[in-house]
Scaffold this motif. Structure first.
Motif, PDB file in Angstrom:
ATOM      1  N   ARG A 163     -15.570 -18.799   4.576  1.00 28.71           N
ATOM      2  CA  ARG A 163     -15.082 -17.403   4.614  1.00 28.71           C
ATOM      3  C   ARG A 163     -16.199 -16.522   5.158  1.00 28.71           C
ATOM      4  O   ARG A 163     -17.362 -16.652   4.760  1.00 28.71           O
ATOM      5  CB  ARG A 163     -14.715 -16.977   3.194  1.00 28.71           C
ATOM      6  N   LYS A 164     -15.815 -15.629   6.085  1.00 30.49           N
ATOM      7  CA  LYS A 164     -16.844 -14.755   6.675  1.00 30.49           C
ATOM      8  C   LYS A 164     -17.131 -13.593   5.734  1.00 30.49           C
ATOM      9  O   LYS A 164     -16.193 -12.987   5.186  1.00 30.49           O
ATOM     10  CB  LYS A 164     -16.376 -14.220   8.021  1.00 30.49           C
ATOM     11  N   ILE A 165     -18.394 -13.320   5.545  1.00 29.16           N
ATOM     12  CA  ILE A 165     -18.780 -12.204   4.671  1.00 29.16           C
ATOM     13  C   ILE A 165     -19.867 -11.393   5.372  1.00 29.16           C
ATOM     14  O   ILE A 165     -20.523 -11.892   6.286  1.00 29.16           O
ATOM     15  CB  ILE A 165     -19.326 -12.702   3.294  1.00 29.16           C
ATOM     16  N   TRP A 166     -20.022 -10.138   4.908  1.00 28.48           N
ATOM     17  CA  TRP A 166     -21.098  -9.283   5.441  1.00 28.48           C
ATOM     18  C   TRP A 166     -22.173  -9.156   4.379  1.00 28.48           C
ATOM     19  O   TRP A 166     -21.879  -8.900   3.216  1.00 28.48           O
ATOM     20  CB  TRP A 166     -20.569  -7.895   5.788  1.00 28.48           C
ATOM     21  N   LEU A 167     -23.402  -9.364   4.769  1.00 27.29           N
ATOM     22  CA  LEU A 167     -24.505  -9.258   3.803  1.00 27.29           C
ATOM     23  C   LEU A 167     -25.490  -8.181   4.222  1.00 27.29           C
ATOM     24  O   LEU A 167     -25.776  -8.025   5.409  1.00 27.29           O
ATOM     25  CB  LEU A 167     -25.280 -10.577   3.745  1.00 27.29           C
ATOM     26  N   ASN A 168     -25.998  -7.482   3.181  1.00 26.25           N
ATOM     27  CA  ASN A 168     -27.170  -6.627   3.420  1.00 26.25           C
ATOM     28  C   ASN A 168     -28.348  -7.437   2.911  1.00 26.25           C
ATOM     29  O   ASN A 168     -28.339  -7.905   1.779  1.00 26.25           O
ATOM     30  CB  ASN A 168     -27.048  -5.303   2.661  1.00 26.25           C
ATOM     31  N   VAL A 169     -29.327  -7.660   3.763  1.00 27.48           N
ATOM     32  CA  VAL A 169     -30.454  -8.523   3.387  1.00 27.48           C
ATOM     33  C   VAL A 169     -31.746  -7.716   3.416  1.00 27.48           C
ATOM     34  O   VAL A 169     -32.015  -7.015   4.389  1.00 27.48           O
ATOM     35  CB  VAL A 169     -30.572  -9.709   4.386  1.00 27.48           C
ATOM     36  N   VAL A 170     -32.499  -7.818   2.314  1.00 28.82           N
ATOM     37  CA  VAL A 170     -33.838  -7.217   2.297  1.00 28.82           C
ATOM     38  C   VAL A 170     -34.818  -8.357   2.063  1.00 28.82           C
ATOM     39  O   VAL A 170     -34.713  -9.065   1.064  1.00 28.82           O
ATOM     40  CB  VAL A 170     -33.995  -6.159   1.188  1.00 28.82           C
ATOM     41  N   ILE A 171     -35.715  -8.569   3.028  1.00 30.94           N
ATOM     42  CA  ILE A 171     -36.700  -9.652   2.854  1.00 30.94           C
ATOM     43  C   ILE A 171     -38.074  -9.026   2.692  1.00 30.94           C
ATOM     44  O   ILE A 171     -38.463  -8.158   3.475  1.00 30.94           O
ATOM     45  CB  ILE A 171     -36.734 -10.602   4.076  1.00 30.94           C
ATOM     46  N   THR A 172     -38.769  -9.464   1.653  1.00 28.16           N
ATOM     47  CA  THR A 172     -40.125  -8.951   1.425  1.00 28.16           C
ATOM     48  C   THR A 172     -41.079 -10.144   1.404  1.00 28.16           C
ATOM     49  O   THR A 172     -40.780 -11.163   0.768  1.00 28.16           O
ATOM     50  CB  THR A 172     -40.197  -8.202   0.083  1.00 28.16           C
ATOM     51  N   LYS A 173     -42.167  -9.982   2.127  1.00 33.62           N
ATOM     52  CA  LYS A 173     -43.168 -11.069   2.164  1.00 33.62           C
ATOM     53  C   LYS A 173     -43.980 -10.995   0.875  1.00 33.62           C
ATOM     54  O   LYS A 173     -44.516  -9.928   0.553  1.00 33.62           O
ATOM     55  CB  LYS A 173     -44.062 -10.862   3.377  1.00 33.62           C
TER      56      LYS A 173
ATOM     57  N   ASP B 101     -16.659  -5.745   1.455  1.00 28.66           N
ATOM     58  CA  ASP B 101     -15.690  -4.675   1.153  1.00 28.66           C
ATOM     59  C   ASP B 101     -16.129  -3.368   1.789  1.00 28.66           C
ATOM     60  O   ASP B 101     -15.333  -2.653   2.394  1.00 28.66           O
ATOM     61  CB  ASP B 101     -15.565  -4.491  -0.365  1.00 28.66           C
ATOM     62  N   LYS B 102     -17.434  -3.070   1.616  1.00 29.12           N
ATOM     63  CA  LYS B 102     -17.969  -1.812   2.151  1.00 29.12           C
ATOM     64  C   LYS B 102     -17.767  -1.750   3.669  1.00 29.12           C
ATOM     65  O   LYS B 102     -17.383  -0.737   4.230  1.00 29.12           O
ATOM     66  CB  LYS B 102     -19.459  -1.730   1.813  1.00 29.12           C
ATOM     67  N   LYS B 103     -18.038  -2.887   4.314  1.00 29.51           N
ATOM     68  CA  LYS B 103     -17.886  -2.968   5.767  1.00 29.51           C
ATOM     69  C   LYS B 103     -16.462  -2.680   6.182  1.00 29.51           C
ATOM     70  O   LYS B 103     -16.210  -1.977   7.161  1.00 29.51           O
ATOM     71  CB  LYS B 103     -18.278  -4.370   6.260  1.00 29.51           C
ATOM     72  N   ARG B 104     -15.521  -3.286   5.377  1.00 32.02           N
ATOM     73  CA  ARG B 104     -14.112  -3.104   5.718  1.00 32.02           C
ATOM     74  C   ARG B 104     -13.741  -1.615   5.631  1.00 32.02           C
ATOM     75  O   ARG B 104     -13.111  -1.063   6.532  1.00 32.02           O
ATOM     76  CB  ARG B 104     -13.240  -3.931   4.766  1.00 32.02           C
ATOM     77  N   ILE B 105     -14.228  -0.992   4.526  1.00 34.04           N
ATOM     78  CA  ILE B 105     -13.926   0.442   4.328  1.00 34.04           C
ATOM     79  C   ILE B 105     -14.542   1.255   5.469  1.00 34.04           C
ATOM     80  O   ILE B 105     -13.913   2.148   6.032  1.00 34.04           O
ATOM     81  CB  ILE B 105     -14.452   0.918   2.953  1.00 34.04           C
ATOM     82  N   GLU B 106     -15.775   0.877   5.809  1.00 37.07           N
ATOM     83  CA  GLU B 106     -16.469   1.590   6.895  1.00 37.07           C
ATOM     84  C   GLU B 106     -15.669   1.506   8.196  1.00 37.07           C
ATOM     85  O   GLU B 106     -15.532   2.480   8.921  1.00 37.07           O
ATOM     86  CB  GLU B 106     -17.851   0.977   7.128  1.00 37.07           C
ATOM     87  N   LYS B 107     -15.164   0.304   8.434  1.00 38.17           N
ATOM     88  CA  LYS B 107     -14.411   0.075   9.674  1.00 38.17           C
ATOM     89  C   LYS B 107     -13.142   0.930   9.682  1.00 38.17           C
ATOM     90  O   LYS B 107     -12.824   1.577  10.686  1.00 38.17           O
ATOM     91  CB  LYS B 107     -14.041  -1.404   9.758  1.00 38.17           C
ATOM     92  N   ASP B 108     -12.459   0.931   8.499  1.00 34.07           N
ATOM     93  CA  ASP B 108     -11.246   1.753   8.374  1.00 34.07           C
ATOM     94  C   ASP B 108     -11.580   3.204   8.651  1.00 34.07           C
ATOM     95  O   ASP B 108     -10.865   3.903   9.369  1.00 34.07           O
ATOM     96  CB  ASP B 108     -10.655   1.632   6.964  1.00 34.07           C
TER      97      ASP B 108
ATOM     98  N   GLN C 219     -10.316   5.720  11.421  1.00 36.37           N
ATOM     99  CA  GLN C 219      -9.763   7.013  11.006  1.00 36.37           C
ATOM    100  C   GLN C 219     -10.457   8.158  11.754  1.00 36.37           C
ATOM    101  O   GLN C 219      -9.815   9.074  12.247  1.00 36.37           O
ATOM    102  CB  GLN C 219     -10.022   7.160   9.501  1.00 36.37           C
ATOM    103  N   GLN C 220     -11.776   8.013  11.800  1.00 36.83           N
ATOM    104  CA  GLN C 220     -12.586   9.062  12.435  1.00 36.83           C
ATOM    105  C   GLN C 220     -12.244   9.180  13.912  1.00 36.83           C
ATOM    106  O   GLN C 220     -12.074  10.270  14.442  1.00 36.83           O
ATOM    107  CB  GLN C 220     -14.053   8.688  12.288  1.00 36.83           C
TER     108      GLN C 220
END
Ligand code: C2E
Ligand code: MG
Ligand code: MG
Length: 957
Positions: free
Chosen positions: A476-486, A504-511, A515-516
């Motif tokens: 299943r395709k998902i969107w991730l926010n990734v923060v990498i710290t050394k 979910d956030k991405k989907r809402i953003e796209k909607d 809309q915009q």
């Protein structure tokens, strides 16, 4: 871990103090040693300096005395010479006095008198001085020490060096009058010749000269005595001990013991000190240093210098240098030892202070260490607690947390498993990067390349934050926010990942984005036709103008107004109107090029921007194409609609280069097209400006006039043919213009009709006419029907009949009291719309007359379908009724048509009796015209009615 900080600190303290003490004492020893070494060096250099200074001082002292003696000797020599000269001067004065006293006596007596006065004179300190007198021939006149010579000529007298003495004297007085000379002479009783210094002066009156002389030896002796005196009186403090000997070793200054004692043979330890001194000084005229030992063994040093004129030596002893510097050294050593002692004492005091401070600090540190130890214990406890908390947070965090090393995850929390839909940690951790990500990101970029680039940034900057499309174990395709710290874990570089599921956030953003975009589109487009709206048009038009400017092309703006669109709305409802607009928009769009713009700017108005034109003609080609296309009727819901446009066109750059002006000019041209009868296109030209502006101005004035109730009605009576009774009035509007006076309908009615103003104006007229007719009825004046003119624009208004009903009600006017006058051109159109309209009048009980009948070229067949009650023959057919057969035929036809169709008929514009009579003959029923009455005011009309009622007589003409 246990810290025994107390013992450690104690040991450190003792070691430090001992170390410092050893260091201090070592430094002190080194310092003392160096101090004494320096003292020795200093002493020897002091000794050298002392002896050098003493020598310089002694030499300086002796040089000064010798120099002084030289100067002093010169002064004394001069003094002595002056004394010799002064004595001769004295003798001269004596001779002169004697000569003056005894001038009258013989010379021999004068000589004797002189001899008496001067012969016994003895002078100088040692009384060795006497005067001698000679005449110019060398005869001796006075010689006190050799009286035998007196009276003898001694011109040839010679000294021991065989030099003539008297001759030289005569030569001096002869040439110089007076002067010094010297010669050698033996003292009486002595054999050695000594030099004498003599002075002679001529006494001219007697031709004699007088002189005296002195042994130079005596002069020197006297000088020596003076010098000796000077030396003795020297300031002992300044010059110290000075000794002087003559070359014969006679002491000149020393104590009485040695005074004038010859010390030539004096020897100490076999050393002839004085002898060596004299010899040395004679040898070295610049002076020299003499070392010697005294009998006591004491070492001595003297500086000695000769005074050759005196045959003297003069010298001084140099002080006992060694004794001086030894004393100096001792006092120096003493003072430096005191300094050293003080320094050592201060050092020890500083050391003691240091140890004290050190001890204090050490105690403080010890205390601090204890506190630190306690703090570390507390902190360790806290850390363990924190670690547990963190572990819990790690395990239960809603965000996925994972740790990676060498590009592989080696630990993760539960949230990561949930995100990637993994059943266990083992299952997840065995996956590789390619298993977490699809091949490509949404934007088409390679997932691995994208990830690598982000990892590189993270490595360089320490942390990186990005969004990436990933996939779960189940694909299943998902969107991730990734923060990498050394981070550094156990000394090694590791990656700390925080992963947040953004699907979910991405989907809402796209909607939202969609809309915009929709909103942006809506803001710029007309919602009904989706064409660009006025706002967007202005924007695009200015771009098009810029493009045209750049490419040096033409651009045309066309304003298209759908003719009579209102009627569609009123007749078929707004829905149908909307459908028609959509259809028109789509047809317009299909007819233009992609670069052109078609925009809907208001209800039935469209603007077309024709871009990139090579010539103005190109624009008319496009417009013609549009007109041609709209020739064919439109079918909306199977109903046919024929659409025509009034089109105004403005052109860049001919008309303007400004988008607002281009739009305004196109609008003006459209206005003009509409006024010229619609269904046409006109190009803007400057003349329109004034015309249209004038119209627009009048339009505004009309609106203002309505507000100010400037419109009044005049009433033209209508008479029944034959009885000549008043059967009605036609209400005709007039404008009581405040500036222009009374204006007739030709000035304003068409302008009002071409704008919405006619609706408001029409209402005012209807209201006034209805009120008036009601009033007259109320007054029992029997005015008949009141004809009111209505324009097509008024009728197109949806609310027209509602408003009419309302007005009737308000004014208390019955429907049958009024009659609607509609012009033929409008009524006789073959449309459903008009028949509907007439039906409405009928339903209301209002009769309809067709005005200006005969001018509309309408199909008479259509007449039978219309609900009308009267035809009004237009004035054009009445004007030449008497003379024009054709007009008469038309009038007759209309009258016959009316009779045939059971319609009433009225002729307007009847101006004379002939016309009236013809019309009467032709069977016309009602007459209106100047022949009977012009349109008159309400008051006049009322008077006329009253008149008619009372007289019951036809109006006389
Ligand atoms: P219309 O409805 O045909 O009106 C008749 C016109 O003929 C009136 O001109 C009237 O004064 C004039 N007339 C009547 N008898 C004679 C005559 O014997 N000789 C001459 N030379 N003229 C005669 P008016 O008042 O200037 O009106 C002109 C037109 O203006 C009217 O033509 C009508 O179309 C319009 N109009 C006038 N009042 C109104 C109004 O209240 N509403 C509307 N919608 N239109 C009006
Ligand atoms: Mg009329
Ligand atoms: Mg008329």
């Amino acid at each position: 871990m246990k810290y025994n900080s107390g013992g450690l600190i104690n040991s450190l303290m003792i070691l430090s103090i001992a170390g410092f003490m050893v260091l201090t004492f070592t430094l002190l020893a080194v310092f003392t040693n160096a101090f004494y070494e320096n003292l020795d060096n200093f002493s020897s250099s002091l000794e050298i300096r002392y002896s050098k200074n003493a020598k310089i001082e002694a030499k300086d002292k002796v040089d000064k005395v010798v120099d002084f003696i030289g100067i002093y000797e010169k002064i004394l020599q001069n003094d002595t010479k002056q004394t010799v000269k002064d004595n001769v001067e004295f003798a001269y004065n004596v001779i002169s006095e004697v000569d003056k006293q005894y001038w009258d006596l013989p010379v021999s007596i004068t000589y004797q008198k002189i001899k008496d006065k001067l012969g016994n004179s003895r002078f100088f300190d040692d009384k060795s001085g006497y005067f001698f007198i000679y005449d110019m021939k060398g005869n001796c006149i006075l010689s006190p020490i050799a009286p035998k010579s007196e009276g003898k000529n001694q011109i040839n007298l010679q000294d021991s060096n065989k030099k003539y003495i008297i001759r030289r004297m005569i030569k001096i007085v002869k040439t110089q009058n007076e002067g010094f000379l010297s010669w050698f002479w033996c003292r009486p009783g002595e054999k050695i010749m000594k030099e004498k210094l003599g002075y002679v002066k001529l006494y001219k009156p007697l031709g004699i000269f007088v002189g005296t002389a002195r042994y130079k030896e005596d002069i020197l002796d006297e000088i020596k005595q003076n010098v000796t005196l000077y030396l003795k009186n020297l300031d002992k403090d300044e010059y110290g001990y000075i000794f002087a000997y003559d070359f014969s070793e006679n002491s000149m200054l020393e104590s009485s013991k040695y005074k004038k004692i010859n010390r030539w043979d004096d020897a100490a330890n076999g050393y002839h000190l004085v002898r060596y001194a004299i010899k040395g000084a004679q040898r070295d005229s610049n002076g020299f240093f003499l070392h010697y030992n005294l009998k006591s063994g004491e070492e001595k040093l003297s500086y000695i210098k000769s005074i050759p004129n005196f045959n003297w030596i003069i010298g001084t002893n140099i002080q006992n240098i060694k004794a001086v510097y030894t004393k100096e050294k001792e006092s120096l050593q003493k003072s430096m030892s005191v300094t050293l002692k003080n320094s050592i004492l201060i050092s020890i005091a500083i050391l003691a202070l240091f140890v004290l401070v050190f001890l204090l600090i050490s105690f403080k540190i010890k205390k601090l260490f204890k506190e630190l130890g306690d703090a570390i214990k507390d902190r360790t406890k806290e850390l363990i607690e924190q670690k547990n908390v963190f572990k819990k947070i790690f395990d239960t965090a809603p965000d996925g947390i994972a740790l990676s090393k060498d590009k592989r995850f080696y630990d993760c929390n539960g949230a990561v498993l949930r995100i990637f839909e993994a059943k266990s940690k083992e299952e997840f951790l065995q996956l590789e990067n390619k298993d977490y990500f699809p091949l490509e990101q949404e934007d088409g970029s390679n997932s691995m390349v994208f990830l690598e680039s982000k990892l590189d940034i993270g490595k360089q900057k320490g942390s990186v934050d990005f969004e990436i499309e990933a996939k779960t174990i189940n694909g299943r395709k998902i969107w991730l926010n990734v923060v990498i710290t050394k981070i550094i874990l156990h000394g090694e570089e590791a990656g700390y990942f925080v992963l947040r599921d953004m699907t979910d956030k991405k989907r809402i953003e796209k909607d939202l984005q969609i809309q915009q975009q929709k909103l942006i589109f809506q803001a710029k487009h007309d919602s009904l036709t989706s064409l660009p709206n006025r706002l967007f048009l202005a924007d695009r038009l200015s771009q098009s103008i810029n493009r045209a400017k750049r490419k040096e092309r033409y651009l045309a703006v066309a304003f298209l107004d759908i003719d009579n669109f209102k009627m569609v709305n009123d007749a078929f409802g707004h829905n149908m109107g909307d459908l028609l607009l959509i259809e028109i928009a789509s047809v317009l769009k299909s007819l233009i090029r992609v670069t052109d713009i078609v925009s809907r700017v208001s209800g039935d108005e469209f603007v077309l921007v024709m871009d990139d034109l090579a010539s103005i003609n190109d624009s008319s080609t496009i417009i013609q194409k549009i007109i041609d296309r709209f020739q064919e009727p439109f079918y909306i819901e199977n109903l046919p609609f024929s659409i025509t446009f009034s089109i105004g066109i403005s052109v860049y750059p001919n008309d303007s280069d400004d988008e607002q002006n281009l739009l305004k000019f196109a609008d003006m041209a459209m206005y003009r097209a509409k006024n010229c009868g619609k269904n046409r296109y006109l190009y803007y030209d400057e003349s329109m400006n004034s015309d249209v502006l004038k119209h627009m101005e009048i339009e505004q004035e009309i609106k203002r006039g309505i507000k100010n109730d400037e419109f009044v009605l005049h009433y033209q009576p209508q008479f029944e043919v034959g009885s000549k009774k008043i059967v009605g009035f036609e209400a005709l509007v007039r404008w009581q213009h405040p500036k222009l006076g009374l204006k007739f309908p030709d000035y304003f009615i068409e302008i009002a009709e071409n704008s919405r103003a006619i609706v408001a104006l029409g209402e005012v007229i209807s209201k006034k006419a209805m009120k008036q007719v009601s009033l007259w009825h109320d007054k029992g004046l029997k005015p008949g029907t009141m004809s009111i003119n209505f324009t097509s624009k008024q009728l197109q208004d949806r609310d027209f009949f509602d408003r009419l009903g309302k007005l009737l009600k308000e004014s208390g006017c019955k429907a049958e009291w009024i009659e609607a006058e509609l012009i033929e051109r409008y009524v006789m159109r073959d449309t459903q719309e008009t028949s509907n309209l007439l039906k409405c009048f009928k339903d209301m009980g209002v009769q309809v007359a067709i005005d200006d009948f005969g001018t509309g070229y309408s199909s008479l067949g259509y007449l039978k379908y219309l609900e009308i009650s009267k035809l009004k023959i237009d004035k054009v057919f009445i004007d030449d009724l008497q003379s024009n057969k054709k007009d008469r035929a038309i009038a007759k036809s209309i009258i016959d048509l009316s009779v045939g169709m059971d319609l009433k008929v009225i002729a307007e514009g009847v101006e004379n009796a002939e016309q009236y009579e013809i019309l009467e003959k032709l069977g016309c029923q009602i007459i209106q015209g100047y022949y009977f009455s012009k349109p008159i005011s309400a008051d006049e009309a009322e008077s006329l009615l009253r008149e008619k009622r009372e007289e019951k007589q036809p109006l006389p003409r």
